[in-house]
Motif scaffolding. Structure first.
Motif, PDB file in Angstrom:
ATOM      1  N   ILE A 101       9.104  -3.029  19.233  1.00 61.23           N
ATOM      2  CA  ILE A 101       9.378  -4.443  18.237  1.00 61.23           C
ATOM      3  C   ILE A 101       8.276  -3.525  17.116  1.00 61.23           C
ATOM      4  CG2 ILE A 101       7.337  -6.197  17.613  1.00 61.23           C
ATOM      5  CD1 ILE A 101       6.201  -6.445  20.790  1.00 61.23           C
ATOM      6  N   ALA A 102       9.251  -3.927  15.547  1.00 60.36           N
ATOM      7  CA  ALA A 102       9.289  -2.853  14.583  1.00 60.36           C
ATOM      8  C   ALA A 102       8.728  -3.963  13.281  1.00 60.36           C
ATOM      9  CB  ALA A 102      10.742  -2.290  14.645  1.00 60.36           C
ATOM     10  N   PRO A 103       7.802  -4.182  12.682  1.00 59.74           N
ATOM     11  CA  PRO A 103       8.044  -5.289  11.501  1.00 59.74           C
ATOM     12  C   PRO A 103       8.326  -4.713  10.848  1.00 59.74           C
ATOM     13  CG  PRO A 103       5.948  -4.352  12.452  1.00 59.74           C
ATOM     14  CD  PRO A 103       7.177  -3.683  13.075  1.00 59.74           C
ATOM     15  N   SER A 104       8.739  -4.797   9.726  1.00 59.41           N
ATOM     16  CA  SER A 104       9.182  -4.805   8.691  1.00 59.41           C
ATOM     17  C   SER A 104       7.468  -4.562   7.320  1.00 59.41           C
ATOM     18  CB  SER A 104       9.868  -5.296   7.652  1.00 59.41           C
ATOM     19  OG  SER A 104      11.577  -4.965   8.275  1.00 59.41           O
ATOM     20  N   ARG A 105       7.399  -3.099   6.933  1.00 56.60           N
ATOM     21  CA  ARG A 105       6.343  -2.999   6.376  1.00 56.60           C
ATOM     22  C   ARG A 105       6.374  -3.791   4.959  1.00 56.60           C
ATOM     23  NH1 ARG A 105       6.106   2.280   6.338  1.00 56.60           N
ATOM     24  NH2 ARG A 105       6.051   2.397   4.029  1.00 56.60           N
ATOM     25  N   PRO A 106       4.839  -4.578   4.489  1.00 57.61           N
ATOM     26  CA  PRO A 106       5.275  -5.685   3.107  1.00 57.61           C
ATOM     27  C   PRO A 106       6.055  -4.762   1.773  1.00 57.61           C
ATOM     28  CG  PRO A 106       2.872  -5.642   4.521  1.00 57.61           C
ATOM     29  CD  PRO A 106       3.082  -4.011   4.946  1.00 57.61           C
ATOM     30  N   GLY A 107       7.356  -5.865   1.586  1.00 61.15           N
ATOM     31  CA  GLY A 107       7.550  -5.101   0.445  1.00 61.15           C
ATOM     32  C   GLY A 107       9.177  -4.658   0.995  1.00 61.15           C
ATOM     33  N   PHE A 108       9.429  -4.382   2.285  1.00 60.52           N
ATOM     34  CA  PHE A 108      10.362  -3.766   2.515  1.00 60.52           C
ATOM     35  C   PHE A 108      11.769  -4.805   3.342  1.00 60.52           C
ATOM     36  CE2 PHE A 108       7.486   0.103   1.852  1.00 60.52           C
ATOM     37  CZ  PHE A 108       8.255   0.910   1.766  1.00 60.52           C
ATOM     38  N   GLY A 109      12.439  -4.207   3.869  1.00 62.46           N
ATOM     39  CA  GLY A 109      13.671  -5.494   3.970  1.00 62.46           C
ATOM     40  C   GLY A 109      13.414  -6.661   3.450  1.00 62.46           C
TER      41      GLY A 109
END
Length: 175
Positions: A101-109
């Motif tokens: 489960i891979a969230p994009s950190r804030p401001g990424f993706g």
């Protein structure tokens, strides 16, 4: 401002010119074999992208991959490679029975930025985003995996969410 940023990048990478930066980045891309490996995807392999609206109205983009019903692993990415992993890594995750489960950190993706959060406040916000994501996916506990610069965030998530952390693993991370 652009010139200042270029000078900072050159200094941090200890190089003299932009072509040197391009060579370094190209070398990193070449070391990541996603284009060269074509593993056959078994039918139970998971790879999906989704978005979650957080309580504060921001959007958190995330990807799930690996074994569809495997052990949950919260994968905190490093800036350069993002959340999408190459086929060889997905095959390894599946063979370990891991559901990444891979969230994009804030401001990424496609995740919205947190313009006013920096330092500890930013790391705490990322931990809260991950709590909301785990709640949304109905995951009670997950192994937290931090890759390179994602390691500092993974460490903070494990510290802030001990009841949700089954373990902490840092890959290529230097404290």
């Amino acid at each position: 401002t652009v010139r200042t940023q270029i000078k900072l990048v050159l200094r941090k990478l200890e190089v003299q010119a932009i072509p040197d930066v391009v060579r370094i980045l190209a070398g990193l891309a070449a070391s990541y074999p996603s284009q060269h490996v074509r593993a056959r995807a078994p039918s139970n392999r998971l790879r999906e992208q989704a978005r979650l609206q957080l309580r504060d109205g921001r959007v958190l983009a995330y990807e799930q991959s690996g074994a569809a019903k495997g052990r949950p692993v919260l994968f905190i990415h490093n800036m350069l490679h993002g959340v999408s992993l190459p086929e060889v890594a997905l095959a390894a995750a599946q063979s370990c029975n891991w559901r990444l489960i891979a969230p994009s950190r804030p401001g990424f993706g496609q995740s919205d930025p947190l313009p006013k959060a920096h330092g500890i406040a930013l790391m705490d916000a990322v931990a809260d985003d991950c709590r909301q994501l785990l709640d949304h996916l109905q995951v009670p506990r997950a192994l937290i995996l931090g890759h390179l610069s994602g390691g500092i965030y993974a460490t903070r998530i494990a510290d802030r969410l001990p009841e949700r952390t089954a373990g902490l693993m840092l890959a290529s991370y230097l404290p």
